[in-house]
Design a protein around this motif. Structure first.
Motif, mmCIF file in Angstrom:
data_model
loop_
_atom_site.group_PDB
_atom_site.id
_atom_site.type_symbol
_atom_site.label_atom_id
_atom_site.label_comp_id
_atom_site.label_asym_id
_atom_site.label_seq_id
_atom_site.Cartn_x
_atom_site.Cartn_y
_atom_site.Cartn_z
ATOM 1 N N VAL A 1 0.829 -1.210 0.000
ATOM 2 C CA VAL A 1 0.000 0.000 0.000
ATOM 3 C C VAL A 1 0.862 1.258 0.000
ATOM 4 O O VAL A 1 0.599 2.214 -0.747
ATOM 5 N N VAL A 2 1.912 1.280 0.819
ATOM 6 C CA VAL A 2 2.790 2.453 0.874
ATOM 7 C C VAL A 2 3.536 2.630 -0.443
ATOM 8 O O VAL A 2 3.730 3.764 -0.913
ATOM 9 N N SER A 3 3.937 1.538 -1.084
ATOM 10 C CA SER A 3 4.607 1.637 -2.381
ATOM 11 C C SER A 3 3.677 2.243 -3.431
ATOM 12 O O SER A 3 4.100 3.093 -4.234
ATOM 13 N N ALA B 1 -5.958 9.131 7.286
ATOM 14 C CA ALA B 1 -5.792 7.705 7.598
ATOM 15 C C ALA B 1 -5.160 7.520 8.973
ATOM 16 O O ALA B 1 -5.586 6.663 9.753
ATOM 17 N N VAL B 2 -4.148 8.318 9.269
ATOM 18 C CA VAL B 2 -3.493 8.223 10.581
ATOM 19 C C VAL B 2 -4.461 8.629 11.686
ATOM 20 O O VAL B 2 -4.543 7.980 12.745
ATOM 21 N N LEU B 3 -5.217 9.707 11.444
ATOM 22 C CA LEU B 3 -6.199 10.159 12.436
ATOM 23 C C LEU B 3 -7.292 9.113 12.631
ATOM 24 O O LEU B 3 -7.734 8.863 13.759
ATOM 25 N N TYR C 1 8.120 3.912 7.146
ATOM 26 C CA TYR C 1 8.585 2.755 7.917
ATOM 27 C C TYR C 1 7.640 2.463 9.078
ATOM 28 O O TYR C 1 7.308 1.295 9.339
ATOM 29 N N LEU C 2 7.197 3.500 9.770
ATOM 30 C CA LEU C 2 6.283 3.305 10.897
ATOM 31 C C LEU C 2 4.975 2.685 10.445
ATOM 32 O O LEU C 2 4.387 1.858 11.154
ATOM 33 N N VAL C 3 4.499 3.070 9.255
ATOM 34 C CA VAL C 3 3.255 2.509 8.729
ATOM 35 C C VAL C 3 3.460 1.037 8.355
ATOM 36 O O VAL C 3 2.640 0.180 8.682
ATOM 37 N N ILE C 4 4.565 0.746 7.675
ATOM 38 C CA ILE C 4 4.826 -0.627 7.234
ATOM 39 C C ILE C 4 4.981 -1.573 8.427
ATOM 40 O O ILE C 4 4.472 -2.697 8.421
ATOM 41 N N ALA D 1 -6.585 -2.176 9.905
ATOM 42 C CA ALA D 1 -7.474 -2.143 8.744
ATOM 43 C C ALA D 1 -7.878 -0.720 8.405
ATOM 44 O O ALA D 1 -7.931 -0.336 7.224
ATOM 45 N N VAL D 2 -8.166 0.083 9.422
ATOM 46 C CA VAL D 2 -8.548 1.475 9.194
ATOM 47 C C VAL D 2 -7.397 2.249 8.549
ATOM 48 O O VAL D 2 -7.594 3.020 7.602
ATOM 49 N N LEU D 3 -6.181 2.036 9.043
ATOM 50 C CA LEU D 3 -5.024 2.753 8.514
ATOM 51 C C LEU D 3 -4.784 2.419 7.050
ATOM 52 O O LEU D 3 -4.672 3.323 6.207
ATOM 53 N N PHE D 4 -4.717 1.140 6.717
ATOM 54 C CA PHE D 4 -4.398 0.756 5.343
ATOM 55 C C PHE D 4 -5.551 1.043 4.387
ATOM 56 O O PHE D 4 -5.329 1.423 3.234
#
Length: 261
Positions: A72-74, A99-101, A244-247, A155-158
């Motif tokens: 997803v980040v890529s 997404a982070v919120l 990196y933190l998201v992955i 799930a919410v973040l991605f």
């Protein structure tokens, strides 16, 4: 004069957000009454999973948070570099912040809503834990066993990141969202989520994503773009750290939880 940031009116965005918020409220109501839909479906799916070991192995290979985050980040970064205009990049920045919120909101709701644990840890079901997940006794003694799973922060973040891509580049966003949904279905198949968890997490992410497309949110995105144009090295350094933190979101969350206990 600043460029207009929104092609879609704020009223249109708020209407979509309100409809999705109602969907989230509806799924929350169902999650609070698991005997209506969640538990019957979980029992049926668990029976199928126990009789289909290959499908269980396939589902297990799909639910790695690190792999999901990397893909997803890529796609998000591809979308960023494919669009160098201020409007699409401001939309992406606003979508990432949303997404982070949304993940933070999910975390707060997990601690306040009296929802049931994940299906394989729900004592009222007594499901057989698929062999691919490991030793049942070890899993049930783990710190996360029994913790509520609605809504899912991961799930919410991605899903929020996938929707952010979708609102900028349709075909790429559909790919990211389809992959995210496939991962959620795999988690439902393995008994790691109830169906309402997947639906509610998606609805919460979409609600926040549409709110992030309103004019004030896009102006915030424009401020971040000025940082990127004025100090690109520090911007991309911080962005790489955030990526990196998201992955590694799942592992870092478990590490933080262990340190706080």
């Amino acid at each position: 004069m600043a460029e207009p940031m929104a092609r879609t009116s704020d009223f249109h965005c708020l209407t979509h957000a309100a409809a999705l918020c109602l969907l989230f409220v509806g799924t929350t109501f169902l999650a609070l009454n698991p005997d209506w839909i969640d538990r019957p479906l979980a029992k049926a799916v668990n029976t199928v999973a126990n009789n289909q070991p290959f499908a269980s192995r396939l589902a297990f290979s799909a639910v790695s948070p690190t792999i999901e985050g990397t893909i997803v980040v890529s796609l998000l970064w591809y979308c960023w570099f494919a669009h160098d205009g201020p409007e699409p990049r401001a939309r992406l920045v606003s979508g990432v912040c949303a997404a982070v919120l949304a993940a933070l909101v999910a975390h707060l709701l997990q601690g306040s809503l009296p929802t049931t644990p994940k299906p394989i840890f729900d004592s009222a079901l007594g499901l057989h834990i698929p062999d691919v997940l490991g030793d049942a006794a070890v899993l049930r003694s783990a710190p996360f066993a029994g913790t509520p799973g609605f809504p899912s922060e991961r799930a919410v973040l991605f899903a929020g990141l996938a929707i952010a891509i979708l609102l900028v580049r349709l075909e790429l966003g559909l790919l990211a969202l389809a992959y995210t949904l496939a991962v959620e279905l795999a988690r439902v198949y393995l008994g790691l989520h109830y169906p309402t968890n997947a639906m509610g997490s998606l609805a919460l992410a979409a609600t926040m994503a549409w709110l992030a497309q309103t004019h004030p949110s896009l102006e915030l995105g424009a401020l971040v773009l000025r940082w990127e144009r004025g100090a690109a090295p520090s911007f991309y350094l911080c962005s790489s750290l955030l990526s990196y933190l998201v992955i590694e979101f799942q592992d870092l969350r478990e590490l933080a939880r262990g340190l706080l206990q």
